[in-house]
Scaffold this motif. Structure first.
Motif, PDB file in Angstrom:
ATOM      1  N   THR A 107      -9.635  -8.658  -0.603  1.00  0.00           N
ATOM      2  CA  THR A 107      -8.201  -8.386  -0.673  1.00  0.00           C
ATOM      3  C   THR A 107      -7.855  -8.150  -2.129  1.00  0.00           C
ATOM      4  O   THR A 107      -8.098  -9.017  -2.972  1.00  0.00           O
ATOM      5  N   ILE A 108      -7.329  -6.972  -2.424  1.00  0.00           N
ATOM      6  CA  ILE A 108      -6.932  -6.631  -3.788  1.00  0.00           C
ATOM      7  C   ILE A 108      -5.413  -6.658  -3.843  1.00  0.00           C
ATOM      8  O   ILE A 108      -4.745  -5.974  -3.063  1.00  0.00           O
ATOM      9  N   ILE A 109      -4.889  -7.474  -4.747  1.00  0.00           N
ATOM     10  CA  ILE A 109      -3.445  -7.610  -4.904  1.00  0.00           C
ATOM     11  C   ILE A 109      -3.062  -7.027  -6.262  1.00  0.00           C
ATOM     12  O   ILE A 109      -3.487  -7.533  -7.299  1.00  0.00           O
ATOM     13  N   TYR A 110      -2.308  -5.942  -6.232  1.00  0.00           N
ATOM     14  CA  TYR A 110      -1.836  -5.286  -7.448  1.00  0.00           C
ATOM     15  C   TYR A 110      -0.492  -5.912  -7.783  1.00  0.00           C
ATOM     16  O   TYR A 110       0.462  -5.811  -7.009  1.00  0.00           O
ATOM     17  N   CYS A 111      -0.408  -6.563  -8.934  1.00  0.00           N
ATOM     18  CA  CYS A 111       0.797  -7.321  -9.253  1.00  0.00           C
ATOM     19  C   CYS A 111       1.068  -7.276 -10.744  1.00  0.00           C
ATOM     20  O   CYS A 111       0.154  -7.439 -11.557  1.00  0.00           O
ATOM     21  N   ASP A 112       2.332  -7.047 -11.098  1.00  0.00           N
ATOM     22  CA  ASP A 112       2.775  -7.242 -12.478  1.00  0.00           C
ATOM     23  C   ASP A 112       3.572  -8.545 -12.475  1.00  0.00           C
ATOM     24  O   ASP A 112       2.990  -9.602 -12.408  1.00  0.00           O
ATOM     25  N   ALA A 113       4.895  -8.489 -12.465  1.00  0.00           N
ATOM     26  CA  ALA A 113       5.694  -9.708 -12.312  1.00  0.00           C
ATOM     27  C   ALA A 113       5.981  -9.984 -10.837  1.00  0.00           C
ATOM     28  O   ALA A 113       6.470 -11.048 -10.473  1.00  0.00           O
ATOM     29  N   GLU A 114       5.674  -9.001  -9.980  1.00  0.00           N
ATOM     30  CA  GLU A 114       5.793  -9.165  -8.533  1.00  0.00           C
ATOM     31  C   GLU A 114       4.723  -8.312  -7.868  1.00  0.00           C
ATOM     32  O   GLU A 114       4.198  -7.379  -8.472  1.00  0.00           O
ATOM     33  N   ILE A 115       4.394  -8.642  -6.647  1.00  0.00           N
ATOM     34  CA  ILE A 115       3.353  -7.913  -5.931  1.00  0.00           C
ATOM     35  C   ILE A 115       3.847  -6.502  -5.644  1.00  0.00           C
ATOM     36  O   ILE A 115       4.925  -6.308  -5.078  1.00  0.00           O
ATOM     37  N   GLN A 116       3.033  -5.529  -6.045  1.00  0.00           N
ATOM     38  CA  GLN A 116       3.374  -4.127  -5.864  1.00  0.00           C
ATOM     39  C   GLN A 116       2.680  -3.506  -4.653  1.00  0.00           C
ATOM     40  O   GLN A 116       3.235  -2.648  -3.994  1.00  0.00           O
ATOM     41  N   LYS A 117       1.437  -3.961  -4.382  1.00  0.00           N
ATOM     42  CA  LYS A 117       0.650  -3.359  -3.308  1.00  0.00           C
ATOM     43  C   LYS A 117      -0.498  -4.305  -2.966  1.00  0.00           C
ATOM     44  O   LYS A 117      -0.982  -5.034  -3.825  1.00  0.00           O
ATOM     45  N   ILE A 118      -0.922  -4.275  -1.705  1.00  0.00           N
ATOM     46  CA  ILE A 118      -2.071  -5.078  -1.276  1.00  0.00           C
ATOM     47  C   ILE A 118      -2.994  -4.189  -0.454  1.00  0.00           C
ATOM     48  O   ILE A 118      -2.540  -3.501   0.462  1.00  0.00           O
ATOM     49  N   ASP A 119      -4.272  -4.181  -0.817  1.00  0.00           N
ATOM     50  CA  ASP A 119      -5.298  -3.472  -0.057  1.00  0.00           C
ATOM     51  C   ASP A 119      -6.308  -4.493   0.438  1.00  0.00           C
ATOM     52  O   ASP A 119      -6.690  -5.403  -0.306  1.00  0.00           O
ATOM     53  N   THR A 120      -6.735  -4.341   1.684  1.00  0.00           N
ATOM     54  CA  THR A 120      -7.772  -5.209   2.225  1.00  0.00           C
ATOM     55  C   THR A 120      -8.896  -4.331   2.763  1.00  0.00           C
ATOM     56  O   THR A 120      -8.644  -3.371   3.497  1.00  0.00           O
ATOM     57  N   PHE A 121     -10.118  -4.647   2.339  1.00  0.00           N
ATOM     58  CA  PHE A 121     -11.287  -3.886   2.738  1.00  0.00           C
ATOM     59  C   PHE A 121     -12.348  -4.839   3.241  1.00  0.00           C
ATOM     60  O   PHE A 121     -12.465  -5.958   2.746  1.00  0.00           O
ATOM     61  N   HIS A 122     -13.132  -4.394   4.190  1.00  0.00           N
ATOM     62  CA  HIS A 122     -14.399  -5.069   4.449  1.00  0.00           C
ATOM     63  C   HIS A 122     -15.431  -4.188   3.792  1.00  0.00           C
ATOM     64  O   HIS A 122     -15.385  -2.970   3.927  1.00  0.00           O
ATOM     65  N   THR A 123     -16.344  -4.779   3.058  1.00  0.00           N
ATOM     66  CA  THR A 123     -17.240  -3.997   2.220  1.00  0.00           C
ATOM     67  C   THR A 123     -18.204  -3.118   2.994  1.00  0.00           C
ATOM     68  O   THR A 123     -18.870  -2.291   2.395  1.00  0.00           O
ATOM     69  N   ASP A 124     -18.285  -3.260   4.305  1.00  0.00           N
ATOM     70  CA  ASP A 124     -19.135  -2.329   5.043  1.00  0.00           C
ATOM     71  C   ASP A 124     -18.389  -1.044   5.396  1.00  0.00           C
ATOM     72  O   ASP A 124     -18.933  -0.162   6.036  1.00  0.00           O
ATOM     73  N   GLN A 125     -17.135  -0.922   4.957  1.00  0.00           N
ATOM     74  CA  GLN A 125     -16.348   0.285   5.190  1.00  0.00           C
ATOM     75  C   GLN A 125     -16.487   1.236   4.009  1.00  0.00           C
ATOM     76  O   GLN A 125     -15.542   1.529   3.304  1.00  0.00           O
ATOM     77  N   LEU A 126     -17.680   1.694   3.765  1.00  0.00           N
ATOM     78  CA  LEU A 126     -17.922   2.599   2.645  1.00  0.00           C
ATOM     79  C   LEU A 126     -18.138   3.997   3.197  1.00  0.00           C
ATOM     80  O   LEU A 126     -18.524   4.155   4.342  1.00  0.00           O
ATOM     81  N   PRO A 127     -17.974   5.043   2.432  1.00  0.00           N
ATOM     82  CA  PRO A 127     -17.578   5.011   1.019  1.00  0.00           C
ATOM     83  C   PRO A 127     -16.055   4.954   0.862  1.00  0.00           C
ATOM     84  O   PRO A 127     -15.317   5.363   1.725  1.00  0.00           O
ATOM     85  N   ARG A 128     -15.638   4.452  -0.256  1.00  0.00           N
ATOM     86  CA  ARG A 128     -14.242   4.446  -0.645  1.00  0.00           C
ATOM     87  C   ARG A 128     -14.224   4.419  -2.166  1.00  0.00           C
ATOM     88  O   ARG A 128     -15.206   4.073  -2.788  1.00  0.00           O
TER      89      ARG A 128
END
Length: 159
Positions: free
Chosen positions: A68-89
């Protein structure tokens, strides 16, 4: 954390040991749930964003895990969730944000969502407004400056 992905002699099949038969167990050391905070504040340069994207792509290809990648500055801007077998990305360096820097919204999200990270990784330039409390899970803080964040293990990433 062990996942059943490979054979290992580190742990033999116990049910056969009483018969003097030693066979490897099916498991391997791996991470199963990784949460990553990517600092998207205004102090993070385009070069740092590119390095963060490269590190994120490397993590996604190296581990068998839910990430789970959480892009955040002073507040959460975006969240991406991947399972690593979902390649390529590929994750590019066009992260949303550019405000101030606060890690607390990320930690609050992890708690609110009931996530139990095997590891929490922070990618930041180190310019955090206030230091949050030490989380109850392993934490790796990767900074691009000499600033040390007094939680988790700190590593300096040289650009």
């Amino acid at each position: 954390v062990y996942t059943k992905r490979d054979y290992s002699w580190g742990r033999v099949k116990r049910r056969l040991v009483s018969q003097n038969i030693y066979l490897p167990s099916l498991h391997s050391e791996d991470l199963d749930n990784v949460v990553i905070w990517s600092d998207t504040s205004g102090s993070v340069t385009d070069d740092e964003r590119a390095v963060f994207a490269a590190e994120l792509n490397q993590i996604l290809t190296e581990f068998d895990a839910m990430v789970t990648i959480i892009y955040c500055d002073a507040e959460i801007q975006k969240i991406d969730t991947f399972h690593t077998d979902q390649l390529p990305r590929e994750i590019d360096g066009n992260f949303p944000g550019y405000g101030g820097t606060d890690m607390q919204p990320v930690l609050d999200y992890i708690e609110t969502e009931g996530l139990t990270p095997s590891c929490f990784i922070c990618l930041t330039d180190g310019g955090i407004w206030k230091t949050p409390a030490q989380p109850p899970y392993p934490c790796l803080v990767i900074t691009t400056t000499d600033m040390e964040i007094p939680i988790g293990d700190n590593v300096r990433l040289t650009l």
